[in-house]
Write an enzyme that holds these catalytic residues in place. Structure first.
Site: not given
Ligand SMILES: [Fe+2]
Length: 557
Positions: A12, A125, A129, A148, A179, A213, A287, A315, A394
């Site tokens: 995504h 990948h 990151h 992630d 994740g 626990d 993520g 991503d 953000r």
């Molecule tokens: Fe990722």
């Protein structure tokens, strides 16, 4: 000296980023163009889809033709992934994803006419990151943690970068994934997975972690720098919730438990890594690194002195990371990321033309920052559209909704505008030099809203709209050099009210991507009870809201 286009097209948040001679000149998420939240569904069948509009815009922004690219960096390496061996339906069509990723150079040639498909390089990948954080931070050397849902076959990477070269020290293979655990809980609680995880984080603060626990047995770090996630049935703790259903104390306790356990395991992973590297600095992406509560626990209780989190930790940030990684391979020294404002922007004339086309009345005040401060002090809600849009999830003062933090009712008002659940907090922006007077217990400065801070005694009552139920706030510190216009607005608001803080939330309405272009801004302004739109140097006022009159009108109503 290389020109590298990075793209994320797998899973995504498809996105593109352009790095020229080590400088990030443009980065944008496809959803901001397509107006389709998160760009596409994260299924194998969609892997062929490229972030076509954001790629094209990145090149146009820099005036670069596809033929001039030295490389296209694709943030997924099909050689590391499941190999279909002729059966693309195997492993629930996982082979199809691998096949599409391998064919990416051909898809790219169609999307970018003239591109030499041989210039496409696949980047793992999690390496992508990691690069987004190691190069983004500018810390050298540094330790890096990536967490992630999943990459090709792993869900985690722990390593160290020295001089831009990454040494991988540990990687956790699937199916173990912190994740995915959090995603599955998100779905169990009636929210959208890979999208609404921050709602779970918000819910977690409403309860104690009653099931700790059991989860300490199920989810734990191992001795090799990785972790184990056992088979968890969330229904044993709280029944699955339908979308929109009210949560109970048990649901909140479950959210609190998983949140706390995530924090504990992250601390274990960070300690393991620190024992091996002895580094002062930790950088993070993936993520899971958007979990600002966990980030703050790492900062407060972890072994590293400084913690830097890539603002596009999800991503989309792998587009940038892949480009930085390949730029380094080609001999460039990538420059640190000092701002997330890497998306589209318009000059004053283009904004005025757009307002003219829409036939809305607008004015140009002498000082737009002061005009907005006056409106906020008068309890108006302001849509703030300034400069280039943010890369990452953000709003950081370029595509923001602003309000007065002194009134608790503004939390409800903003959540109504955005069609959000009322348990969701909104966040404060604060002048960087005043931040430590008001907030504590987190890193300063905190320009990307990736940590939570405690609100100091005496201040919670003064800024009730931005204080979460647990007494914390996810702050953005605003620096006068980096963000002069927003800093001036905060300064003018303080001059009026004594409070150098405003409420900031992303400029969008329910379920839609953040506003990106002026038309999006006008649509958002026209379809929601926002009092004032500040777009570049211009302001548009809602009909019937006089200068300084909104509060009085509401009181009379
Ligand atoms: Fe990722």
């Amino acid at each position: 000296m290389a020109t590298v286009l990075g793209i994320n097209a797998v899973f995504h948040d498809p996105a593109a980023a352009l790095v020229v001679d080590g400088i990030t000149v443009a980065a944008a998420e496809e959803e901001r163009f397509s107006r389709r939240k998160h760009g596409k569904p994260p299924v194998a069948f969609s892997t062929w889809e490229l972030p076509e509009q954001s790629m094209a815009w990145c090149l146009a922004e820099a005036g670069i033709e596809p033929t001039q690219l030295d490389a296209v960096a694709y943030s997924y390496d099909p050689d590391l992934a499941f190999q279909p061996d002729g059966d693309i339906t195997a492993a629930e069509w996982e082979g199809l994803r691998t096949l599409y990723a391998k064919r990416a150079p051909l898809f790219l040639r169609s999307a970018l006419p003239g591109l030499d498909p041989a210039c496409v390089r696949w980047v793992g990948h999690h390496v992508a990151h990691a690069a987004s954080a190691t190069f983004g931070s500018g810390f050298d050397p540094c330790s890096v943690l990536v967490l992630d849902g999943r990459g090709e076959r792993a869900s985690h990477l722990a390593g160290r970068a020295v001089g831009g070269t990454l040494e991988i020290l540990a990687a956790q293979e699937l199916p173990h994934s912190l994740g995915l655990l959090y995603e599955e809980l998100t779905a169990h609680l009636g929210f959208r997975r890979s999208s609404d995880e921050y709602k779970v984080m918000a819910m977690a603060s409403y309860a104690e972690p009653s099931y700790l626990d059991a989860f300490r047995e199920l989810v734990r770090a191992d001795t090799a720098g990785g972790f184990v996630v056992g088979a968890v049935d969330f229904s044993d703790y709280a029944p699955a919730l339908a979308p929109g259903a009210e949560f109970t104390a048990r649901h909140a306790a479950l959210a609190a438990t998983v949140q706390r356990r995530l924090e504990e395991v992250l601390l274990d992973l960070a300690r393991w890594l620190h024992e091996r590297t002895g580094d002062r600095d930790l950088v993070m992406a993936g993520g899971v690194a958007l979990n600002c509560v966990a980030n703050s626990v790492l900062w407060r209780e972890g072994p590293f002195e400084r913690v830097w989190v890539q603002p596009a930790a999800g991503d989309s940030g792998t587009a940038l990371g892949a480009a930085l990684h390949v730029a380094h391979e080609l001999g460039d020294a990538p420059a640190p990321m000092t701002t997330a404002a890497l998306g589209r922007g318009w000059d004053d004339a283009a904004l005025a033309a757009q307002l003219g086309t829409a036939e809305v009345a607008f004015e140009r005040p002498g000082d737009v920052a002061d005009a907005v401060a006056a409106a906020l002090a008068d309890n108006q809600v302001v849509a703030w559209f300034q400069g280039r849009s943010e890369f990452g999830p953000r709003a950081l003062g370029h595509r923001s909704l602003l309000a007065d933090p002194r009134r608790h009712a503004n939390l409800e008002k903003l959540n109504d505008i955005k069609g959000r659940e009322q348990f969701r907090p909104v966040a404060p922006m604060v002048l960087a030099e005043r931040a430590a007077d008001i907030f504590e217990g987190g890193p300063m400065p905190s320009p990307f809203m990736l940590f939570t801070h405690r609100v100091r005694e005496g201040w919670a009552e003064r800024i009730p709209a931005v204080v979460h139920v647990d007494g914390t706030a996810r702050i953005q510190t605003v620096d006068r050099v980096q963000e002069p216009l927003m800093a001036r607005c905060l300064e003018r608001f303080e001059a009026r009210t004594g409070v150098p803080v405003v409420v900031n939330t992303s400029l969008n309405t329910a379920g839609r991507p953040m506003v990106d272009d002026p038309r999006d801004a006008l649509e958002c302004f026209g379809s929601s009870p926002v009092d004032l739109l500040a777009i570049g140097p211009y302001v548009v006022r809602r009909a019937g809201v006089a200068r300084g009159g909104a509060a009085a009108e509401r009181a009379a109503a």
